[in-house]
Motif scaffolding. Structure first.
Motif, PDB file in Angstrom:
ATOM      1  N   GLY A 182      68.963  15.913 123.723  1.00  0.00           N
ATOM      2  CA  GLY A 182      67.921  16.930 123.854  1.00  0.00           C
ATOM      3  C   GLY A 182      68.120  17.903 124.995  1.00  0.00           C
ATOM      4  O   GLY A 182      67.156  18.484 125.490  1.00  0.00           O
ATOM      5  N   GLY A 183      69.363  18.065 125.450  1.00  0.00           N
ATOM      6  CA  GLY A 183      69.597  19.024 126.515  1.00  0.00           C
ATOM      7  C   GLY A 183      69.375  18.447 127.902  1.00  0.00           C
ATOM      8  O   GLY A 183      69.151  17.247 128.075  1.00  0.00           O
ATOM      9  N   ALA A 184      69.400  19.317 128.890  1.00  0.00           N
ATOM     10  CA  ALA A 184      69.467  18.907 130.292  1.00  0.00           C
ATOM     11  C   ALA A 184      68.379  17.920 130.703  1.00  0.00           C
ATOM     12  O   ALA A 184      68.649  16.931 131.381  1.00  0.00           O
ATOM     13  CB  ALA A 184      69.427  20.137 131.190  1.00  0.00           C
ATOM     14  N   THR A 185      67.130  18.186 130.326  1.00  0.00           N
ATOM     15  CA  THR A 185      66.052  17.255 130.672  1.00  0.00           C
ATOM     16  C   THR A 185      65.286  16.785 129.440  1.00  0.00           C
ATOM     17  O   THR A 185      64.129  16.376 129.527  1.00  0.00           O
ATOM     18  CB  THR A 185      65.072  17.885 131.689  1.00  0.00           C
ATOM     19  N   GLY A 186      65.920  16.869 128.297  1.00  0.00           N
ATOM     20  CA  GLY A 186      65.342  16.300 127.084  1.00  0.00           C
ATOM     21  C   GLY A 186      64.454  17.212 126.285  1.00  0.00           C
ATOM     22  O   GLY A 186      63.826  16.776 125.316  1.00  0.00           O
ATOM     23  N   ASN A 187      64.375  18.511 126.665  1.00  0.00           N
ATOM     24  CA  ASN A 187      63.444  19.428 126.008  1.00  0.00           C
ATOM     25  C   ASN A 187      64.133  20.514 125.181  1.00  0.00           C
ATOM     26  O   ASN A 187      63.478  21.455 124.734  1.00  0.00           O
ATOM     27  CB  ASN A 187      62.573  20.133 127.061  1.00  0.00           C
ATOM     28  N   PHE A 188      65.444  20.419 124.989  1.00  0.00           N
ATOM     29  CA  PHE A 188      66.220  21.446 124.279  1.00  0.00           C
ATOM     30  C   PHE A 188      66.027  22.831 124.904  1.00  0.00           C
ATOM     31  O   PHE A 188      65.963  23.850 124.199  1.00  0.00           O
ATOM     32  CB  PHE A 188      65.836  21.509 122.789  1.00  0.00           C
ATOM     33  N   ASN A 189      65.926  22.904 126.227  1.00  0.00           N
ATOM     34  CA  ASN A 189      65.645  24.178 126.908  1.00  0.00           C
ATOM     35  C   ASN A 189      66.642  25.261 126.517  1.00  0.00           C
ATOM     36  O   ASN A 189      66.251  26.373 126.114  1.00  0.00           O
ATOM     37  CB  ASN A 189      65.688  23.987 128.429  1.00  0.00           C
ATOM     38  N   ALA A 190      67.934  24.984 126.694  1.00  0.00           N
ATOM     39  CA  ALA A 190      68.965  25.996 126.436  1.00  0.00           C
ATOM     40  C   ALA A 190      69.013  26.365 124.957  1.00  0.00           C
ATOM     41  O   ALA A 190      69.206  27.532 124.602  1.00  0.00           O
ATOM     42  CB  ALA A 190      70.327  25.486 126.905  1.00  0.00           C
ATOM     43  N   HIS A 191      68.852  25.369 124.107  1.00  0.00           N
ATOM     44  CA  HIS A 191      68.850  25.639 122.669  1.00  0.00           C
ATOM     45  C   HIS A 191      67.683  26.550 122.282  1.00  0.00           C
ATOM     46  O   HIS A 191      67.845  27.526 121.549  1.00  0.00           O
ATOM     47  CB  HIS A 191      68.729  24.321 121.888  1.00  0.00           C
ATOM     48  N   GLN A 192      66.514  26.205 122.786  1.00  0.00           N
ATOM     49  CA  GLN A 192      65.299  26.914 122.397  1.00  0.00           C
ATOM     50  C   GLN A 192      65.283  28.353 122.884  1.00  0.00           C
ATOM     51  O   GLN A 192      64.875  29.266 122.160  1.00  0.00           O
ATOM     52  CB  GLN A 192      64.068  26.168 122.927  1.00  0.00           C
ATOM     53  N   VAL A 193      65.748  28.567 124.119  1.00  0.00           N
ATOM     54  CA  VAL A 193      65.725  29.923 124.664  1.00  0.00           C
ATOM     55  C   VAL A 193      66.741  30.816 123.954  1.00  0.00           C
ATOM     56  O   VAL A 193      66.549  32.035 123.856  1.00  0.00           O
ATOM     57  CB  VAL A 193      65.977  29.905 126.194  1.00  0.00           C
ATOM     58  N   THR A 194      67.816  30.222 123.438  1.00  0.00           N
ATOM     59  CA  THR A 194      68.869  30.995 122.762  1.00  0.00           C
ATOM     60  C   THR A 194      68.523  31.261 121.306  1.00  0.00           C
ATOM     61  O   THR A 194      68.718  32.371 120.789  1.00  0.00           O
ATOM     62  CB  THR A 194      70.214  30.248 122.841  1.00  0.00           C
ATOM     63  N   PHE A 195      67.988  30.255 120.620  1.00  0.00           N
ATOM     64  CA  PHE A 195      67.584  30.386 119.211  1.00  0.00           C
ATOM     65  C   PHE A 195      66.158  29.857 119.058  1.00  0.00           C
ATOM     66  O   PHE A 195      65.938  28.753 118.571  1.00  0.00           O
ATOM     67  CB  PHE A 195      68.538  29.604 118.298  1.00  0.00           C
ATOM     68  N   PRO A 196      65.154  30.640 119.485  1.00  0.00           N
ATOM     69  CA  PRO A 196      63.771  30.147 119.517  1.00  0.00           C
ATOM     70  C   PRO A 196      63.174  29.837 118.148  1.00  0.00           C
ATOM     71  O   PRO A 196      62.194  29.097 118.063  1.00  0.00           O
ATOM     72  CB  PRO A 196      63.003  31.284 120.201  1.00  0.00           C
ATOM     73  N   LYS A 197      63.726  30.380 117.085  1.00  0.00           N
ATOM     74  CA  LYS A 197      63.163  30.138 115.757  1.00  0.00           C
ATOM     75  C   LYS A 197      63.764  28.914 115.059  1.00  0.00           C
ATOM     76  O   LYS A 197      63.329  28.539 113.974  1.00  0.00           O
ATOM     77  CB  LYS A 197      63.348  31.375 114.875  1.00  0.00           C
ATOM     78  N   HIS A 198      64.753  28.317 115.683  1.00  0.00           N
ATOM     79  CA  HIS A 198      65.407  27.162 115.067  1.00  0.00           C
ATOM     80  C   HIS A 198      64.671  25.876 115.453  1.00  0.00           C
ATOM     81  O   HIS A 198      64.232  25.726 116.593  1.00  0.00           O
ATOM     82  CB  HIS A 198      66.870  27.077 115.514  1.00  0.00           C
ATOM     83  N   ASP A 199      64.540  24.963 114.510  1.00  0.00           N
ATOM     84  CA  ASP A 199      63.875  23.677 114.777  1.00  0.00           C
ATOM     85  C   ASP A 199      64.897  22.714 115.379  1.00  0.00           C
ATOM     86  O   ASP A 199      65.593  21.992 114.667  1.00  0.00           O
ATOM     87  CB  ASP A 199      63.300  23.100 113.481  1.00  0.00           C
ATOM     88  N   TRP A 200      64.965  22.692 116.700  1.00  0.00           N
ATOM     89  CA  TRP A 200      65.993  21.894 117.377  1.00  0.00           C
ATOM     90  C   TRP A 200      65.677  20.409 117.379  1.00  0.00           C
ATOM     91  O   TRP A 200      66.594  19.576 117.434  1.00  0.00           O
ATOM     92  CB  TRP A 200      66.205  22.415 118.796  1.00  0.00           C
ATOM     93  N   VAL A 201      64.412  20.074 117.330  1.00  0.00           N
ATOM     94  CA  VAL A 201      64.059  18.647 117.242  1.00  0.00           C
ATOM     95  C   VAL A 201      64.562  18.073 115.921  1.00  0.00           C
ATOM     96  O   VAL A 201      65.170  16.992 115.881  1.00  0.00           O
ATOM     97  CB  VAL A 201      62.538  18.435 117.387  1.00  0.00           C
ATOM     98  N   ALA A 202      64.333  18.822 114.834  1.00  0.00           N
ATOM     99  CA  ALA A 202      64.823  18.382 113.527  1.00  0.00           C
ATOM    100  C   ALA A 202      66.344  18.314 113.521  1.00  0.00           C
ATOM    101  O   ALA A 202      66.936  17.386 112.950  1.00  0.00           O
ATOM    102  CB  ALA A 202      64.329  19.327 112.430  1.00  0.00           C
ATOM    103  N   PHE A 203      66.969  19.297 114.155  1.00  0.00           N
ATOM    104  CA  PHE A 203      68.426  19.298 114.244  1.00  0.00           C
ATOM    105  C   PHE A 203      68.914  18.049 114.986  1.00  0.00           C
ATOM    106  O   PHE A 203      69.839  17.361 114.532  1.00  0.00           O
ATOM    107  CB  PHE A 203      68.910  20.555 114.969  1.00  0.00           C
ATOM    108  N   GLY A 204      68.305  17.771 116.143  1.00  0.00           N
ATOM    109  CA  GLY A 204      68.704  16.605 116.939  1.00  0.00           C
ATOM    110  C   GLY A 204      68.519  15.307 116.185  1.00  0.00           C
ATOM    111  O   GLY A 204      69.375  14.408 116.239  1.00  0.00           O
ATOM    112  N   ASN A 205      67.414  15.216 115.459  1.00  0.00           N
ATOM    113  CA  ASN A 205      67.160  14.002 114.672  1.00  0.00           C
ATOM    114  C   ASN A 205      68.194  13.834 113.560  1.00  0.00           C
ATOM    115  O   ASN A 205      68.678  12.723 113.315  1.00  0.00           O
ATOM    116  CB  ASN A 205      65.752  14.051 114.079  1.00  0.00           C
ATOM    117  N   GLU A 206      68.499  14.923 112.886  1.00  0.00           N
ATOM    118  CA  GLU A 206      69.496  14.841 111.822  1.00  0.00           C
ATOM    119  C   GLU A 206      70.863  14.456 112.393  1.00  0.00           C
ATOM    120  O   GLU A 206      71.565  13.610 111.819  1.00  0.00           O
ATOM    121  CB  GLU A 206      69.608  16.172 111.077  1.00  0.00           C
ATOM    122  N   PHE A 207      71.232  15.076 113.488  1.00  0.00           N
ATOM    123  CA  PHE A 207      72.538  14.797 114.085  1.00  0.00           C
ATOM    124  C   PHE A 207      72.667  13.334 114.508  1.00  0.00           C
ATOM    125  O   PHE A 207      73.629  12.654 114.152  1.00  0.00           O
ATOM    126  CB  PHE A 207      72.773  15.721 115.287  1.00  0.00           C
TER     127      PHE A 207
END
Length: 451
Positions: A206-231
């Motif tokens: 989930g990124g540096a502190t578990g919140n997908f910070n870098a992912h979310q700020v770069t692609f804010p419309k993408h569901d990164w939690v779902a991505f992380g779970n699938e991966f």
């Protein structure tokens, strides 16, 4: 994986004296193994990013080519990563640079910066380590343990009808069967294996502190939690923890260690029982030409395999204890104490592995000594006192326990003859006397269990 390292100069016996016995674990727990699993996680993450449209993979680069980077990884590849680490002073960053170099060779420079996109090193470590742990358990350790349990169960079936004097508090007690006493350990071990299976192989992603910070700020419309779970859940076959700091909680990993520690404790108990049966001469041991039991006493055949197993299981448990107590504790969002400790998770498994092989070897040497087992039964007719007083209760004989206690407690020389003389003096019907006389240490063994 070949190495010129000599076991003669190893500090640890698992890499020295016992290296051949645990060699199959090196693919999981060695430095090479950890590097290969890190590369595997990075590659699979890179592929999934492309599959989800985060970036466009060049048509000339196929997933099979990328997977070959870790599937065909050599010791030379790992050494290249270690050389890079001397400059970076960061092991995961060295892995990132290695993969980028491999992409360069495939003509993929334009997508190289998607390697390790948005990740911290713990996204790699806290998936790579539970993945290698899972595969080591499922592919090596657990199959060996299950095979050993199957061997023990087969021995129990072979000895199902062997009556044996039981010992409670070290004293003669109601007879049992050797097979059933061995089955006690089969059941205990199987119960713990079942419990182990309920605990998931947990991972953090989930990124540096578990919140997908870098992912979310770069692609804010993408569901990164779902991505992380699938991966983590589908691609790697682990279970992603949803709320984490920079590192995984290690609570489930600690539960694995605690369960394996209980398994080892049961095996220590088993080794001590078998050792004691050998000392009582219930078992003799096969000898091998050329072997020496004692440097001073030529007659000895020592139960060394069970002693070796007990010692290695004890070392393993000491390490499991530390691992399970330390790993779930981390200051605030992370400190680095877990990093060096995690590198040792293969050590207790290796000691356990050595123990399993020693137990297997020791069991293969055992020779049942029915003569000695039966002699102990014949010398302890007092143990049927329980049966006699219980039947007397059934026919309402007054104070039967006390009558048998006066006859047998602390008394020596209780034989079939003396016990039958006592029965003849009882004020009960002849039918009951005959029933009591039919009881012997050899047949007073209780229910015949199905196993």
């Amino acid at each position: 994986m070949q190495s010129s390292f000599s076991p003669l100069v190893a500090i640890s016996p698992i890499d020295g004296r016992y290296q051949k016995q645990v060699n199959e674990l090196s693919g999981y727990f060695s430095e090479f193994g950890l590097i290969r699993y890190r590369v595997r996680v990075e590659i699979e993450y890179f592929i999934l990013l492309a599959e989800k449209g985060i970036f466009k993979m060049p048509a000339k680069i196929k997933p099979a080519q990328l997977r070959a980077i870790y599937e065909e990884m050599s010791e030379a590849d790992a050494q290249q990563i270690k050389e890079t680490e001397k400059t970076t002073n960061h092991d995961v960053k060295a892995v990132e640079y290695f993969i980028k170099d491999q992409l360069h060779q495939l003509g993929g420079d334009e997508v190289a910066e998607w390697v390790h996109f948005g990740l911290t090193s713990q996204d790699v470590n806290n998936t790579a380590i539970p993945l290698l742990w899972k595969e080591a358990v499922e592919e090596s350790f657990m199959p060996y343990l299950l095979n050993l349990i199957a061997t023990v169960k087969e021995m129990a079936r072979t000895w199902k009808k062997i009556p044996m004097l039981a010992k409670t508090h070290g004293q003669p007690a109601s007879p049992t069967t050797l097979g059933k006493e061995i089955m006690v350990f089969v059941e205990r071990l199987q119960n713990q294996i079942d419990l182990f299976g309920y605990v998931p192989y947990a991972a953090k992603f989930g990124g540096a502190t578990g919140n997908f910070n870098a992912h979310q700020v770069t692609f804010p419309k993408h569901d990164w939690v779902a991505f992380g779970n699938e991966f983590v859940n589908e691609r790697l076959g682990l279970q992603r923890m949803q709320f984490t700091t920079q590192i995984e909680h290690y609570d489930n990993l600690a539960a694995h260690f605690d369960t394996l520690k209980r398994i080892n404790t049961i095996l220590i108990d088993f080794c001590r029982d078998i050792w004691t049966y050998v000392s009582m001469e219930y078992f003799k041991q096969k000898t091998k030409k050329g072997e020496v039991g004692s440097s001073a006493m030529p007659h000895k055949v020592n139960p060394i395999d069970f002693e070796n197993a007990e010692g290695n299981l004890g070392v393993a448990n000491a390490l499991y204890e530390h691992l399970s107590a330390k790993l779930p504790i981390s200051r605030l969002q992370r400190d680095l104490t877990d990093s060096t400790v995690l590198r040792n998770i293969g050590v207790p498994m290796a000691h356990s592995f050595i123990a399993l092989k020693s137990i297997e070897k020791g069991l293969g040497k055992l020779l049942l000594n029915e003569t000695k087992i039966n002699a102990d039964l014949e010398n302890n007719w007092a143990v049927v006192a329980e049966a006699i007083q219980t039947i007397l209760r059934r026919v309402k004989f007054p104070q039967p326990y006390e009558a048998l206690k006066d006859l047998t407690r602390g008394q020596e020389g209780i034989t079939q003859k003396s016990l039958h003389k006592f029965i003849d003096g009882l004020d009960v019907a002849d039918k009951i006397k005959n029933e009591l006389k039919a009881i012997s240490p050899q047949n007073y063994t209780g229910v015949e269990f199905d196993y």
